[in-house]
Design a protein around this motif. Structure first.
Motif, PDB file in Angstrom:
ATOM      1  N   VAL A 166       0.872  -1.176   0.000  1.00 25.52           N
ATOM      2  CA  VAL A 166       0.000   0.000   0.000  1.00 25.52           C
ATOM      3  C   VAL A 166       0.911   1.229   0.000  1.00 25.52           C
ATOM      4  O   VAL A 166       2.125   1.097   0.170  1.00 25.52           O
ATOM      5  CB  VAL A 166      -0.932   0.024   1.230  1.00 25.52           C
ATOM      6  CG1 VAL A 166      -1.866  -1.183   1.210  1.00 25.52           C
ATOM      7  CG2 VAL A 166      -0.138   0.053   2.532  1.00 25.52           C
ATOM      8  N   THR A 167       0.330   2.400  -0.185  1.00 22.61           N
ATOM      9  CA  THR A 167       1.140   3.613  -0.176  1.00 22.61           C
ATOM     10  C   THR A 167       1.862   3.757   1.156  1.00 22.61           C
ATOM     11  O   THR A 167       1.248   3.776   2.206  1.00 22.61           O
ATOM     12  CB  THR A 167       0.240   4.837  -0.398  1.00 22.61           C
ATOM     13  OG1 THR A 167      -0.482   4.673  -1.618  1.00 22.61           O
ATOM     14  CG2 THR A 167       1.070   6.110  -0.460  1.00 22.61           C
ATOM     15  N   GLY A 168       3.190   3.774   1.111  1.00 20.77           N
ATOM     16  CA  GLY A 168       3.960   3.975   2.333  1.00 20.77           C
ATOM     17  C   GLY A 168       4.290   2.719   3.102  1.00 20.77           C
ATOM     18  O   GLY A 168       4.821   2.788   4.212  1.00 20.77           O
ATOM     19  N   GLY A 169       3.996   1.547   2.550  1.00 17.70           N
ATOM     20  CA  GLY A 169       4.346   0.323   3.279  1.00 17.70           C
ATOM     21  C   GLY A 169       3.699  -0.923   2.720  1.00 17.70           C
ATOM     22  O   GLY A 169       3.133  -0.908   1.629  1.00 17.70           O
TER      23      GLY A 169
ATOM     24  N   PHE B 243      -1.253   1.207  11.055  1.00 14.78           N
ATOM     25  CA  PHE B 243      -1.384   1.826   9.737  1.00 14.78           C
ATOM     26  C   PHE B 243      -2.508   2.862   9.781  1.00 14.78           C
ATOM     27  O   PHE B 243      -3.324   2.906  10.693  1.00 14.78           O
ATOM     28  CB  PHE B 243      -1.672   0.771   8.669  1.00 14.78           C
ATOM     29  CG  PHE B 243      -0.530  -0.183   8.424  1.00 14.78           C
ATOM     30  CD1 PHE B 243      -0.420  -1.364   9.139  1.00 14.78           C
ATOM     31  CD2 PHE B 243       0.458   0.113   7.492  1.00 14.78           C
ATOM     32  CE1 PHE B 243       0.638  -2.234   8.934  1.00 14.78           C
ATOM     33  CE2 PHE B 243       1.515  -0.752   7.269  1.00 14.78           C
ATOM     34  CZ  PHE B 243       1.614  -1.933   7.993  1.00 14.78           C
TER      35      PHE B 243
ATOM     36  N   GLN C  86      -4.499   3.585   4.420  1.00 14.30           N
ATOM     37  CA  GLN C  86      -3.751   2.380   4.066  1.00 14.30           C
ATOM     38  C   GLN C  86      -4.631   1.139   4.208  1.00 14.30           C
ATOM     39  O   GLN C  86      -4.572   0.225   3.378  1.00 14.30           O
ATOM     40  CB  GLN C  86      -2.495   2.274   4.934  1.00 14.30           C
ATOM     41  CG  GLN C  86      -1.420   3.295   4.565  1.00 14.30           C
ATOM     42  CD  GLN C  86      -0.257   3.305   5.523  1.00 14.30           C
ATOM     43  OE1 GLN C  86      -0.442   3.311   6.742  1.00 14.30           O
ATOM     44  NE2 GLN C  86       0.959   3.341   5.000  1.00 14.30           N
TER      45      GLN C  86
ATOM     46  N   GLU D 145      -6.865   0.963   1.226  1.00 14.81           N
ATOM     47  CA  GLU D 145      -6.118   0.455   0.066  1.00 14.81           C
ATOM     48  C   GLU D 145      -6.018  -1.060   0.116  1.00 14.81           C
ATOM     49  O   GLU D 145      -6.232  -1.765  -0.879  1.00 14.81           O
ATOM     50  CB  GLU D 145      -4.698   1.045   0.084  1.00 14.81           C
ATOM     51  CG  GLU D 145      -4.418   2.073  -0.991  1.00 14.81           C
ATOM     52  CD  GLU D 145      -2.948   2.422  -1.089  1.00 14.81           C
ATOM     53  OE1 GLU D 145      -2.495   3.281  -0.304  1.00 14.81           O
ATOM     54  OE2 GLU D 145      -2.276   1.821  -1.936  1.00 14.81           O
TER      55      GLU D 145
END
Lengths: 164, 158
Positions: free
Chosen positions: A132-135, B29, B33, B36
């Motif tokens: 996912v965005t950032g990890g 998170f 996130q 997503e």
């Protein structure tokens, strides 16, 4: 759709009930926690029970999903039954209702074909996570033990108890 | 022991019956996130299933370690004794209802079923409903602000 914050309250008999309050969906986890702390403190003063827990439930739209349609042969009783292993040796069971028949080994067993593209993608997502965005978010057990391997992947049939 | 975040996928078949699949992921998170992840995992599950995913809900455990709450329910606590609170939405004609189990009956006006809104603790709770906490304000199911608590009374039932 707003985020529901649900508190569970236990009484003197051990019975539990919940109370729900809604906040805007854009609220961050940190702010949800801050709100829940203030809300629980105020709630505690007007009740006799014990507040056991608080959870935030965020609704997600299914509109962006691709190929998400009901096929005429779909039944929730036919399921894909997966057992995964965590790094701490715990087992995690995941069932997928309405399993597609074409991912099962062709009429020779109830084992799922782990070489099938869709099955392999699911196992990979569960054992190595999704970027996912950032990890990367890697599935785990309830105690946050990371899933590392798949032990069982097979077709099962379970009675849902429902009639139509 | 920390509890994981739970994503619950509801799958519906051709007969209209539904069942769920749960996937747990670690805390730490952001909501964005998790959303997503939910979409990506939803696509993977949709490819394996002949039914359709009709709902995705993300359940996040919230720590109450900073809250001041009693360690044990009092001997008078009963989930069947409740307060029913009604709040007016910012949109005229829309309301929100709150059922509060194990309500403390000592805060009821004598001779009535009305909760004493001048009681300090009741007033503090009403303030949370009307004004929120640290900039987070409660809303109705359509995400409209709640502007006024119009009724608080004692009710019974489990």
């Amino acid at each position: 759709m707003p985020t529901d914050i649900v508190a569970t309250i236990r009484d003197a008999s051990g019975d539990e009930a919940t109370t729900t309050i809604r906040v805007p969906s854009a609220t961050t986890v940190a702010n949800l926690t801050t709100f829940a702390v203030g809300w629980a403190t105020a709630l505690n003063l007007i009740i006799q029970g014990k507040i056991m827990s608080a959870f935030a439930y965020v609704k997600q739209s299914v509109a962006p999903l691709v190929g998400n349609a009901i096929e005429p042969e779909s039944v929730i009783e036919r399921q894909g039954h997966f057992i995964f292993l965590t790094v701490t040796g715990e087992r995690v069971e995941v069932n997928i209702p309405t399993l597609a028949e074409d991912v099962v080994e062709a009429y020779t067993s109830d084992e799922l074909n782990q070489a099938d593209t869709q099955v392999a993608a699911f196992i990979a997502a569960m054992t190595t996570g999704i970027a996912v965005t950032g990890g990367t978010i890697s599935p785990c057990d309830i105690a946050e033990g990371s899933i590392s391997d798949v032990l069982i992947a097979r077709e099962v049939h379970k009675n849902s108890g429902a009639r139509r | 022991m920390a509890l994981a975040v739970t994503l619950t996928f509801t799958i519906t078949d051709a007969l209209g019956k539904s069942a769920i699949t749960k996937v747990r992921v670690p805390t730490g998170f952001s909501i964005a996130q998790y959303l997503e992840f939910g979409t990506a995992m939803g696509n993977i599950i949709a490819a394996l299933a002949n039914g359709a995913i009709t709902d995705i809900t993300i359940g996040v455990p919230l720590s109450l370690s900073g809250a001041t709450i009693r360690a044990v329910a009092t001997s008078l606590a009963d989930v069947g004794e409740k307060a029913l609170l009604m709040a007016q939405s910012a949109i005229t004609g829309l309301f929100a209802r709150f059922n509060i189990p194990t309500y403390d009956q000592s805060k009821t006006v004598s001779g009535s079923d009305q909760v004493d809104t001048t009681d300090t603790d009741v007033a503090a709770y009403i303030a949370v409903i009307e004004s929120g906490v640290s900039g987070v304000a409660p809303c109705d199911r359509r995400a409209n602000d709640l502007v006024d608590v119009i009724s608080v009374r004692q009710v019974f039932g489990s």
